[in-house]
Motif scaffolding. Structure first.
Motif, PDB file in Angstrom:
ATOM      1  N   LEU A  18       0.820  -1.213   0.000  1.00 50.95           N
ATOM      2  CA  LEU A  18       0.000   0.000   0.000  1.00 50.95           C
ATOM      3  C   LEU A  18       0.852   1.261   0.000  1.00 50.95           C
ATOM      4  CD1 LEU A  18      -2.754  -1.058   2.555  1.00 50.95           C
ATOM      5  CD2 LEU A  18      -2.962  -0.895   0.062  1.00 50.95           C
ATOM      6  N   ILE A  19       1.974   1.219   0.702  1.00 52.27           N
ATOM      7  CA  ILE A  19       2.834   2.398   0.840  1.00 52.27           C
ATOM      8  C   ILE A  19       3.784   2.558  -0.338  1.00 52.27           C
ATOM      9  CG2 ILE A  19       4.683   3.411   2.244  1.00 52.27           C
ATOM     10  CD1 ILE A  19       3.229   2.170   4.667  1.00 52.27           C
ATOM     11  N   ALA A  20       4.341   1.457  -0.833  1.00 48.38           N
ATOM     12  CA  ALA A  20       5.333   1.522  -1.913  1.00 48.38           C
ATOM     13  C   ALA A  20       5.033   0.457  -2.976  1.00 48.38           C
ATOM     14  CB  ALA A  20       6.734   1.341  -1.341  1.00 48.38           C
ATOM     15  N   PRO A  21       3.967   0.636  -3.742  1.00 49.57           N
ATOM     16  CA  PRO A  21       3.548  -0.391  -4.702  1.00 49.57           C
ATOM     17  C   PRO A  21       4.509  -0.602  -5.866  1.00 49.57           C
ATOM     18  CG  PRO A  21       2.233   1.591  -4.960  1.00 49.57           C
ATOM     19  CD  PRO A  21       3.064   1.777  -3.727  1.00 49.57           C
ATOM     20  N   ASP A  22       5.405   0.335  -6.124  1.00 47.93           N
ATOM     21  CA  ASP A  22       6.387   0.154  -7.182  1.00 47.93           C
ATOM     22  C   ASP A  22       7.580  -0.678  -6.721  1.00 47.93           C
ATOM     23  OD1 ASP A  22       4.880   1.648  -8.959  1.00 47.93           O
ATOM     24  OD2 ASP A  22       5.875   3.524  -8.433  1.00 47.93           O
ATOM     25  N   VAL A  23       7.681  -0.873  -5.413  1.00 48.13           N
ATOM     26  CA  VAL A  23       8.815  -1.596  -4.832  1.00 48.13           C
ATOM     27  C   VAL A  23       8.404  -2.969  -4.310  1.00 48.13           C
ATOM     28  CG1 VAL A  23      10.632  -1.496  -3.077  1.00 48.13           C
ATOM     29  CG2 VAL A  23       9.914   0.607  -4.234  1.00 48.13           C
ATOM     30  N   ASP A  46      11.691   7.449   0.733  1.00 44.63           N
ATOM     31  CA  ASP A  46      10.868   7.765   1.909  1.00 44.63           C
ATOM     32  C   ASP A  46       9.763   6.730   2.103  1.00 44.63           C
ATOM     33  OD1 ASP A  46      12.384   9.993   2.550  1.00 44.63           O
ATOM     34  OD2 ASP A  46      11.000  11.415   1.603  1.00 44.63           O
ATOM     35  N   ALA A  47       9.120   6.329   1.019  1.00 39.68           N
ATOM     36  CA  ALA A  47       8.051   5.335   1.112  1.00 39.68           C
ATOM     37  C   ALA A  47       8.603   3.983   1.562  1.00 39.68           C
ATOM     38  CB  ALA A  47       7.333   5.201  -0.231  1.00 39.68           C
ATOM     39  N   VAL A  48       9.778   3.618   1.074  1.00 42.47           N
ATOM     40  CA  VAL A  48      10.387   2.351   1.468  1.00 42.47           C
ATOM     41  C   VAL A  48      10.737   2.377   2.954  1.00 42.47           C
ATOM     42  CG1 VAL A  48      12.404   0.870   1.183  1.00 42.47           C
ATOM     43  CG2 VAL A  48      11.229   1.774  -0.824  1.00 42.47           C
TER      44      VAL A  48
END
Length: 64
Positions: A18-23, A46-48
């Motif tokens: 939810l926070i870092a969907p690209d990672v 920051d999201a990671v």
């Protein structure tokens, strides 16, 4: 930034996705975390960090 994780300890909460969907993603069959990008771009850092901080199983490790 380099990311590693211990998928064996993942409790499949999904907060990282939810926070870092690209990672991060989750396996369809059991919801266990999948690392999509072990060295994400600076704009994702920051999201990671937030995803690692809130992970209930503490499976995400960040290396400088």
């Amino acid at each position: 930034m380099k990311i590693t994780l211990d998928a064996d300890r993942c409790c499949a909460a999904g907060q990282c996705v939810l926070i870092a969907p690209d990672v991060f993603d989750q396996r369809d069959e059991d919801g266990v975390v999948v690392l999509l990008d072990a060295a994400p771009p600076a704009q994702a850092h920051d999201a990671v960090r937030e995803a690692a901080a809130i992970c209930p199983a503490a499976v995400i490790e960040i290396h400088s």
